[in-house]
Write an enzyme that holds these catalytic residues in place. Structure first.
Site, short mmCIF file in Angstrom:
data_model
loop_
_atom_site.label_atom_id
_atom_site.label_comp_id
_atom_site.label_asym_id
_atom_site.label_seq_id
_atom_site.Cartn_x
_atom_site.Cartn_y
_atom_site.Cartn_z
N SER A 116 0.83 -1.21 0.00
CA SER A 116 0.00 0.00 0.00
C SER A 116 0.86 1.25 0.00
O SER A 116 0.51 2.25 -0.62
CB SER A 116 -0.85 0.07 1.27
OG SER A 116 -1.71 -1.00 1.37
N HIS A 137 -2.53 -3.44 -6.30
CA HIS A 137 -3.00 -2.97 -5.00
C HIS A 137 -4.49 -3.23 -4.84
O HIS A 137 -5.33 -2.48 -5.35
CB HIS A 137 -2.67 -1.47 -4.84
CG HIS A 137 -3.01 -0.94 -3.48
ND1 HIS A 137 -3.62 0.27 -3.27
CD2 HIS A 137 -2.83 -1.48 -2.25
CE1 HIS A 137 -3.80 0.44 -1.96
NE2 HIS A 137 -3.33 -0.60 -1.34
N GLU A 149 -5.65 -1.24 -8.05
CA GLU A 149 -4.76 -0.29 -8.74
C GLU A 149 -3.60 -1.09 -9.33
O GLU A 149 -2.90 -1.79 -8.59
CB GLU A 149 -4.24 0.76 -7.75
CG GLU A 149 -5.35 1.67 -7.25
CD GLU A 149 -4.91 2.60 -6.10
OE1 GLU A 149 -5.49 3.68 -5.97
OE2 GLU A 149 -4.00 2.22 -5.34
N ASN A 187 -5.46 6.19 -2.05
CA ASN A 187 -4.96 6.60 -0.73
C ASN A 187 -4.35 8.00 -0.75
O ASN A 187 -4.41 8.72 0.25
CB ASN A 187 -3.96 5.58 -0.18
CG ASN A 187 -4.68 4.33 0.33
OD1 ASN A 187 -5.88 4.36 0.54
ND2 ASN A 187 -3.94 3.26 0.51
#
Ligand SMILES: NC(=O)c1ccc[n+]([C@@H]2O[C@H](COP(=O)([O-])OP(=O)(O)OC[C@H]3O[C@@H](n4cnc5c(N)ncnc54)[C@H](O)[C@@H]3O)[C@@H](O)[C@H]2O)c1
Length: 279
Positions: A116, A137, A149, A187
């Site tokens: 991450s 991801h 992702e 994120n």
């Protein structure tokens, strides 16, 4: 196609479940046989629940469970076309693992990381074939969250990138393409935004319930920011904020003191029974 999943914790077990449900032969690697068997039980249990809910045929469930083999030997991943790594979020163990995978797997095996917050490029730099290293991801819980992702590191080749993209599609996910920058896409946006929400709690002297109602009914969020933080885990969010702040140095990325205090006090959200709300 054969896929390897390394680390069958929260994320790896979910990814392995997706693979076997999609008809992909899957080898899962854990550090001990006991951890591996526990992961297999969890996966089998989730698939049984799907049968009970009428979402999956019993035969399909049995076939999916049979597609999963568990090992502690990395050498058993030799025949894989793609390997997804989902071990602890630390650079050194990931680099060591990728260097070992390079020795064990065929030269055309795609090596994917579910990191991450680490740099996919730095993980790839532990190998002499970085063209085959890519980020995949997944979001937690992997079986339920549609997004993956697909992260292009500096030296990722087109073939590895597209293979990872296609696998995500085959697993029923919605893949998006992005480059290897801190936080990738979601994120990078969501972490500072949630931190802003927590700061507003104190600045605007708004209650937790009213802030959540505000974002749900005024901004169309499916759940309020405090509900979301409780679901993610306050400790996980603080850790992710620190990682992003460490790389980008923008004040909004830093975890608000209120969240750090909650994490230190063990108010971690749903998993500890208490966070912004009590469960
Ligand atoms: N939990 C999340 O919300 C989330 C979301 C997206 C991505 N990620 C990323 O996924 C990765 C895994 O996170 P997690 O939450 O599933 O962690 P976790 O602690 O639940 O699971 C990690 C597992 O890896 C095993 N492991 C450690 N070293 C190993 C090795 N060398 N070989 C095989 N197994 C090994 C551990 O025994 C453990 O079961 C991390 O990189 C994390 O950043 C986590």
């Amino acid at each position: 196609m054969k896929v390897g999943v390394i680390g069958l914790g929260t994320m790896g077990a979910g990814i392995a479940q997706l693979c076997v449900e999609a008809g992909v032969d899957t080898v899962g690697r854990e550090v001990t046989a006991d951890l591996g068997e526990r992961a297999r039980d969890r996966i089998a249990h989730f698939l049984t629940r799907k049968v009970e809910k009428g979402q999956l045929e019993q035969e399909a469930r049995d076939a999916a469970v049979a597609r999963l083999s568990i090992t502690t030997e990395l050498a058993d991943l030799a025949g894989c076309d793609l390997v997804v790594e989902a071990i602890v979020e630390e650079l050194a163990p990931k680099q060591e693992l990728f260097a070992e995978l390079e020795r064990i797997c065929r030269p055309d095996t795609v090596l994917a990381t579910n990191t991450s917050a680490l740099s996919v490029t730095e993980i790839a730099s532990a190998t002499s074939s970085p063209a085959r290293v890519v980020g995949m991801h997944f979001f937690n819980p992997a079986p339920l969250m549609p997004l993956v992702e697909i992260v292009r590191a500096e030296l990722t080749g087109d073939e590895a990138f597209e293979t990872a993209y296609e696998l995500a599609g085959r697993l029923g996910k919605h893949p998006i393409r992005c480059h290897d920058t801190p936080g990738f896409v979601v994120n990078r946006v969501l972490i500072p935004l949630l931190n802003d929400c927590v700061r507003v709690l104190d600045e605007a002297r708004v209650s937790v319930e009213d802030l959540d109602a505000g974002m749900k009914h005024g901004a169309g969020w499916p759940m309020g920011p405090c509900e979301l933080l409780d679901l993610v885990g306050i400790d996980i969010h603080v850790h992710a904020s620190e990682a992003l702040y460490g790389k980008l140095r923008e004040p909004r990325m830093a975890a608000p003191p209120r969240l750090v205090a909650m994490a230190n006090a063990g108010l971690l959200g749903r998993k500890s029974g208490r966070g912004f709300y009590t469960y």
